[in-house]
Design a protein around this motif. Structure first.
Motif, PDB file in Angstrom:
ATOM      1  N   SER A 143      39.811 -41.578 112.508  1.00 46.14           N
ATOM      2  CA  SER A 143      40.902 -40.666 112.868  1.00 46.14           C
ATOM      3  C   SER A 143      41.712 -40.248 111.645  1.00 46.14           C
ATOM      4  O   SER A 143      42.589 -39.397 111.757  1.00 46.14           O
ATOM      5  CB  SER A 143      41.817 -41.318 113.906  1.00 46.14           C
ATOM      6  N   THR A 144      41.431 -40.810 110.482  1.00 46.57           N
ATOM      7  CA  THR A 144      42.148 -40.420 109.262  1.00 46.57           C
ATOM      8  C   THR A 144      41.646 -39.091 108.700  1.00 46.57           C
ATOM      9  O   THR A 144      42.277 -38.531 107.809  1.00 46.57           O
ATOM     10  CB  THR A 144      42.020 -41.499 108.175  1.00 46.57           C
ATOM     11  N   LEU A 145      40.526 -38.603 109.204  1.00 47.40           N
ATOM     12  CA  LEU A 145      40.037 -37.291 108.766  1.00 47.40           C
ATOM     13  C   LEU A 145      40.886 -36.196 109.412  1.00 47.40           C
ATOM     14  O   LEU A 145      41.294 -36.326 110.567  1.00 47.40           O
ATOM     15  CB  LEU A 145      38.565 -37.099 109.143  1.00 47.40           C
ATOM     16  N   ASN A 146      41.150 -35.150 108.669  1.00 49.89           N
ATOM     17  CA  ASN A 146      41.918 -34.010 109.183  1.00 49.89           C
ATOM     18  C   ASN A 146      41.014 -32.787 109.226  1.00 49.89           C
ATOM     19  O   ASN A 146      40.138 -32.616 108.368  1.00 49.89           O
ATOM     20  CB  ASN A 146      43.104 -33.702 108.269  1.00 49.89           C
ATOM     21  N   TYR A 147      41.269 -31.916 110.195  1.00 45.47           N
ATOM     22  CA  TYR A 147      40.461 -30.708 110.365  1.00 45.47           C
ATOM     23  C   TYR A 147      41.375 -29.508 110.503  1.00 45.47           C
ATOM     24  O   TYR A 147      42.503 -29.610 110.987  1.00 45.47           O
ATOM     25  CB  TYR A 147      39.588 -30.822 111.623  1.00 45.47           C
ATOM     26  N   ARG A 148      40.853 -28.365 110.099  1.00 47.83           N
ATOM     27  CA  ARG A 148      41.569 -27.102 110.252  1.00 47.83           C
ATOM     28  C   ARG A 148      40.544 -26.035 110.575  1.00 47.83           C
ATOM     29  O   ARG A 148      39.476 -25.994 109.974  1.00 47.83           O
ATOM     30  CB  ARG A 148      42.290 -26.736 108.953  1.00 47.83           C
ATOM     31  N   TYR A 149      40.878 -25.168 111.519  1.00 47.49           N
ATOM     32  CA  TYR A 149      39.957 -24.081 111.853  1.00 47.49           C
ATOM     33  C   TYR A 149      40.586 -22.734 111.518  1.00 47.49           C
ATOM     34  O   TYR A 149      41.810 -22.575 111.509  1.00 47.49           O
ATOM     35  CB  TYR A 149      39.539 -24.124 113.329  1.00 47.49           C
TER      36      TYR A 149
END
Length: 184
Positions: A143-149
């Protein structure tokens, strides 16, 4: 007296004809134009983008016979029209926001090559991580990964293509943000 009246009449007609000439003289000045205004910021051409999203940790899933871990997040603006005609870009960061990677992203983790990819569906983006080994194990999807679309509707991509041909697979996240005036 008739001659005088005739000459006077001819004189009046001549003056009328000359004064009604189509040559009206030099054109007048309408006014002075003002100095040009400052260039406004570039528009986003109807581009839709998110902030950085922390998705839940991945849970086991098998997609097309490939075992891996997946997580997903809601994207209410991800319409059937964007899926059919537009461009969907998804980026990942390891939580620091410094190193940003375009998905799909392939690396070596846990001693094996593995890929993190984005799978778009109506109103949702699923993140799926799988290992390139047939041993049935997976690599974590924390859950430490971040995403952006970034969603680029079909008409917006066509309009943007007029000003610059973009190959989203070959340009960086920063270049996409600069092109569409998106705050990185």
């Amino acid at each position: 007296m008739k001659t005088f009246k005739s000459i006077f009449f001819i004189f009046l007609i001549s003056v009328s004809i000359i004064s009604c000439s189509s040559d009206d003289g030099a054109p007048g000045v309408d006014g002075v134009d003002g100095a040009p205004g400052a260039q406004g910021p570039a528009g986003t051409a109807n581009v839709i983008y998110s902030g950085w999203i922390n998705a839940p940790a991945g849970t086991p899933e098998t997609i097309d016979g490939t075992s891996g871990l997946s997580t997903s997040f809601a994207v209410p603006q991800l319409s059937a029209d964007i899926m059919a005609k537009g461009t969907i870009l998804v980026y990942m960061s390891f939580g620091s926001g410094v190193n940003i990677y375009t998905l799909p992203y392939t690396s070596t983790a846990g001693g094996y090559a593995n890929t993190i990819t984005a799978i778009a569906s109506l109103n949702t983006i699923k993140i799926f991580r799988f290992k390139h080994a047939a041993d049935g194990t997976t690599v974590g999807l924390p859950s430490t990964l971040n995403y952006r679309y970034i969603l680029i509707p079909g008409g917006a991509a066509a309009a943007a293509a007029k000003t610059a041909k973009l190959d989203y697979a070959k340009i960086s996240y920063e270049e996409v943000c600069a092109h569409f005036n998106i705050q990185p």
